[in-house]
Design a protein around this motif. Structure first.
Motif, PDB file in Angstrom:
ATOM      1  N   TRP A   7      95.889   6.875 -65.083  1.00  0.00           N
ATOM      2  CA  TRP A   7      94.726   6.282 -65.605  1.00  0.00           C
ATOM      3  C   TRP A   7      93.534   7.004 -64.944  1.00  0.00           C
ATOM      4  CZ3 TRP A   7      92.075   4.169 -61.316  1.00  0.00           C
ATOM      5  CH2 TRP A   7      92.922   4.016 -60.085  1.00  0.00           C
ATOM      6  N   ARG A   8      92.176   7.036 -65.307  1.00  0.00           N
ATOM      7  CA  ARG A   8      91.130   7.858 -64.596  1.00  0.00           C
ATOM      8  C   ARG A   8      90.044   6.850 -64.011  1.00  0.00           C
ATOM      9  NH1 ARG A   8      94.010  10.617 -68.175  1.00  0.00           N
ATOM     10  NH2 ARG A   8      94.087  12.916 -67.757  1.00  0.00           N
ATOM     11  N   ALA A   9      89.191   7.388 -63.348  1.00  0.00           N
ATOM     12  CA  ALA A   9      88.200   6.466 -62.673  1.00  0.00           C
ATOM     13  C   ALA A   9      86.879   6.913 -62.878  1.00  0.00           C
ATOM     14  CB  ALA A   9      88.277   6.072 -61.187  1.00  0.00           C
ATOM     15  N   VAL A  10      85.869   6.223 -63.066  1.00  0.00           N
ATOM     16  CA  VAL A  10      84.467   6.788 -62.906  1.00  0.00           C
ATOM     17  C   VAL A  10      84.045   6.105 -61.815  1.00  0.00           C
ATOM     18  CG1 VAL A  10      82.028   6.425 -64.180  1.00  0.00           C
ATOM     19  CG2 VAL A  10      84.101   6.924 -65.497  1.00  0.00           C
ATOM     20  N   LEU A  11      83.201   6.810 -60.886  1.00  0.00           N
ATOM     21  CA  LEU A  11      82.465   6.276 -59.572  1.00  0.00           C
ATOM     22  C   LEU A  11      81.210   6.388 -59.941  1.00  0.00           C
ATOM     23  CD1 LEU A  11      82.457   5.396 -56.826  1.00  0.00           C
ATOM     24  CD2 LEU A  11      83.048   7.800 -56.081  1.00  0.00           C
ATOM     25  N   LEU A  12      80.501   5.272 -60.212  1.00  0.00           N
ATOM     26  CA  LEU A  12      78.812   5.181 -60.301  1.00  0.00           C
ATOM     27  C   LEU A  12      78.249   5.317 -58.905  1.00  0.00           C
ATOM     28  CD1 LEU A  12      79.029   2.104 -62.622  1.00  0.00           C
ATOM     29  CD2 LEU A  12      78.590   4.537 -63.098  1.00  0.00           C
ATOM     30  N   ALA A  13      77.549   6.548 -58.743  1.00  0.00           N
ATOM     31  CA  ALA A  13      77.137   6.877 -57.489  1.00  0.00           C
ATOM     32  C   ALA A  13      75.646   7.630 -57.779  1.00  0.00           C
ATOM     33  CB  ALA A  13      77.922   7.726 -56.749  1.00  0.00           C
ATOM     34  N   GLY A  14      74.946   7.221 -58.875  1.00  0.00           N
ATOM     35  CA  GLY A  14      73.835   7.963 -59.223  1.00  0.00           C
ATOM     36  C   GLY A  14      72.516   7.017 -59.259  1.00  0.00           C
ATOM     37  N   GLY A  15      72.774   5.869 -58.596  1.00  0.00           N
ATOM     38  CA  GLY A  15      71.361   4.835 -58.627  1.00  0.00           C
ATOM     39  C   GLY A  15      70.449   5.061 -57.611  1.00  0.00           C
ATOM     40  N   ARG A  16      69.417   4.468 -57.984  1.00  0.00           N
ATOM     41  CA  ARG A  16      68.284   4.638 -57.040  1.00  0.00           C
ATOM     42  C   ARG A  16      68.437   3.827 -55.819  1.00  0.00           C
ATOM     43  NH1 ARG A  16      65.029   3.786 -62.090  1.00  0.00           N
ATOM     44  NH2 ARG A  16      65.159   1.341 -61.219  1.00  0.00           N
ATOM     45  N   GLY A  46      95.844   5.796 -57.090  1.00  0.00           N
ATOM     46  CA  GLY A  46      96.768   6.507 -58.162  1.00  0.00           C
ATOM     47  C   GLY A  46      95.985   7.215 -59.272  1.00  0.00           C
ATOM     48  N   ALA A  47      94.641   7.253 -59.187  1.00  0.00           N
ATOM     49  CA  ALA A  47      93.701   7.753 -60.376  1.00  0.00           C
ATOM     50  C   ALA A  47      94.147   9.389 -60.462  1.00  0.00           C
ATOM     51  CB  ALA A  47      92.338   7.780 -60.142  1.00  0.00           C
ATOM     52  N   ALA A  48      94.336   9.671 -61.515  1.00  0.00           N
ATOM     53  CA  ALA A  48      94.680  10.860 -62.061  1.00  0.00           C
ATOM     54  C   ALA A  48      93.495  12.058 -61.835  1.00  0.00           C
ATOM     55  CB  ALA A  48      95.260  11.329 -63.340  1.00  0.00           C
ATOM     56  N   GLN A  49      92.150  11.338 -62.048  1.00  0.00           N
ATOM     57  CA  GLN A  49      91.040  11.882 -62.017  1.00  0.00           C
ATOM     58  C   GLN A  49      89.566  10.936 -61.631  1.00  0.00           C
ATOM     59  OE1 GLN A  49      89.689  13.169 -65.738  1.00  0.00           O
ATOM     60  NE2 GLN A  49      88.012  14.367 -65.214  1.00  0.00           N
ATOM     61  N   VAL A  50      88.950  11.503 -60.764  1.00  0.00           N
ATOM     62  CA  VAL A  50      87.740  10.646 -60.353  1.00  0.00           C
ATOM     63  C   VAL A  50      86.692  11.494 -60.863  1.00  0.00           C
ATOM     64  CG1 VAL A  50      86.568   9.515 -58.728  1.00  0.00           C
ATOM     65  CG2 VAL A  50      88.624   9.444 -58.549  1.00  0.00           C
ATOM     66  N   VAL A  51      85.640  10.810 -62.033  1.00  0.00           N
ATOM     67  CA  VAL A  51      84.520  11.501 -62.408  1.00  0.00           C
ATOM     68  C   VAL A  51      83.425  10.745 -61.615  1.00  0.00           C
ATOM     69  CG1 VAL A  51      83.072  11.887 -64.360  1.00  0.00           C
ATOM     70  CG2 VAL A  51      85.407  12.219 -64.672  1.00  0.00           C
ATOM     71  N   VAL A  52      82.704  11.581 -60.771  1.00  0.00           N
ATOM     72  CA  VAL A  52      81.605  10.700 -60.210  1.00  0.00           C
ATOM     73  C   VAL A  52      80.302  10.882 -60.932  1.00  0.00           C
ATOM     74  CG1 VAL A  52      80.017  11.019 -58.046  1.00  0.00           C
ATOM     75  CG2 VAL A  52      82.668  11.688 -57.942  1.00  0.00           C
ATOM     76  N   SER A  53      79.802   9.749 -61.337  1.00  0.00           N
ATOM     77  CA  SER A  53      78.421   9.672 -61.945  1.00  0.00           C
ATOM     78  C   SER A  53      77.504   9.842 -60.779  1.00  0.00           C
ATOM     79  CB  SER A  53      78.499   8.476 -62.908  1.00  0.00           C
ATOM     80  OG  SER A  53      77.112   8.436 -63.481  1.00  0.00           O
ATOM     81  N   GLY A  54      76.475  10.678 -61.074  1.00  0.00           N
ATOM     82  CA  GLY A  54      75.450  10.931 -60.251  1.00  0.00           C
ATOM     83  C   GLY A  54      75.282  12.479 -59.922  1.00  0.00           C
ATOM     84  N   ASP A  55      74.140  12.641 -59.286  1.00  0.00           N
ATOM     85  CA  ASP A  55      73.851  14.323 -58.755  1.00  0.00           C
ATOM     86  C   ASP A  55      74.697  14.290 -57.439  1.00  0.00           C
ATOM     87  OD1 ASP A  55      73.151  16.636 -58.618  1.00  0.00           O
ATOM     88  OD2 ASP A  55      70.899  16.355 -58.410  1.00  0.00           O
TER      89      ASP A  55
END
Length: 184
Positions: A7-16, A46-55
């Motif tokens: 499984w993979r994850a999106v880490l939401l880190a781009g907010g104001r 256990g995330a196989a990948q973490v995609v960070v959303s944000g700059d």
């Protein structure tokens, strides 16, 4: 969605971070920042990948092509880059999340799973149908573009909140942050 070994994850880190008044992702937590803590927590769970959303270049973050569209807009913008399969979507400001909750969400046999009364964290089983719904909601006007709208369209299944209440705290305001720091 049964918990698979991948499984993979999106880490939401781009907010104001407008309610906080400072960038939440860079707040100090556990010897690092919320951003590094949550990234590490997801990998350790256990995330196989973490995609960070944000700059966030330090973690290979993906800047929003269209900033200011909120979590749903950011997720919809990311969707074409994400491969099919189970994903966990997590905000950067929930440092008490546990692997047990993450795995419970990923174990739900549905296209979407959350804890009642909490739009995040959210498990998604990405495929062409889910992407189409995300794309449709992601381009809507601000009042119609929300994670709750996505969850409603995907007929999200909800876990009962009481077992998870203590770990679902987040830091949106300085007051929330102070209370969260007291719990750590």
């Amino acid at each position: 969605m049964t918990l698979s070994s991948t499984w993979r994850a999106v880490l939401l880190a781009g907010g104001r971070s407008s309610r906080m008044g400072t960038d939440k992702a860079l707040l100090a937590w556990a010897g690092g920042t919320l951003l590094t803590h949550m990234h590490t927590t997801l990998l350790q769970a256990g995330a196989a990948q973490v995609v960070v959303s944000g700059d966030r270049p330090e973690l290979g973050g993906v800047p929003d092509a269209e900033p200011g569209t909120g979590p749903m807009g950011a997720l919809a913008q990311l969707a074409p880059r994400l491969q099919d399969g189970p994903w966990l979507v997590v905000p950067v400001d929930m440092p008490l999340l546990t692997p047990e909750l993450m795995h419970a969400l990923l174990s739900v046999d549905a296209a979407c799973a959350c804890v009642e009364d909490h739009p995040l964290p959210m498990a998604l089983r990405l495929d062409a149908d889910v992407r189409a719904v995300m794309d449709d909601i992601g381009i809507r006007p601000e009042r119609e573009r929300s994670l709750r709208a996505l969850q409603q369209r995907l007929q999200c299944l909800y876990l009962s909140a009481p077992p998870w209440s203590a770990v679902l705290r987040n830091g949106n305001t300085p007051e929330d942050w102070a209370a969260l720091r007291d719990k750590s």
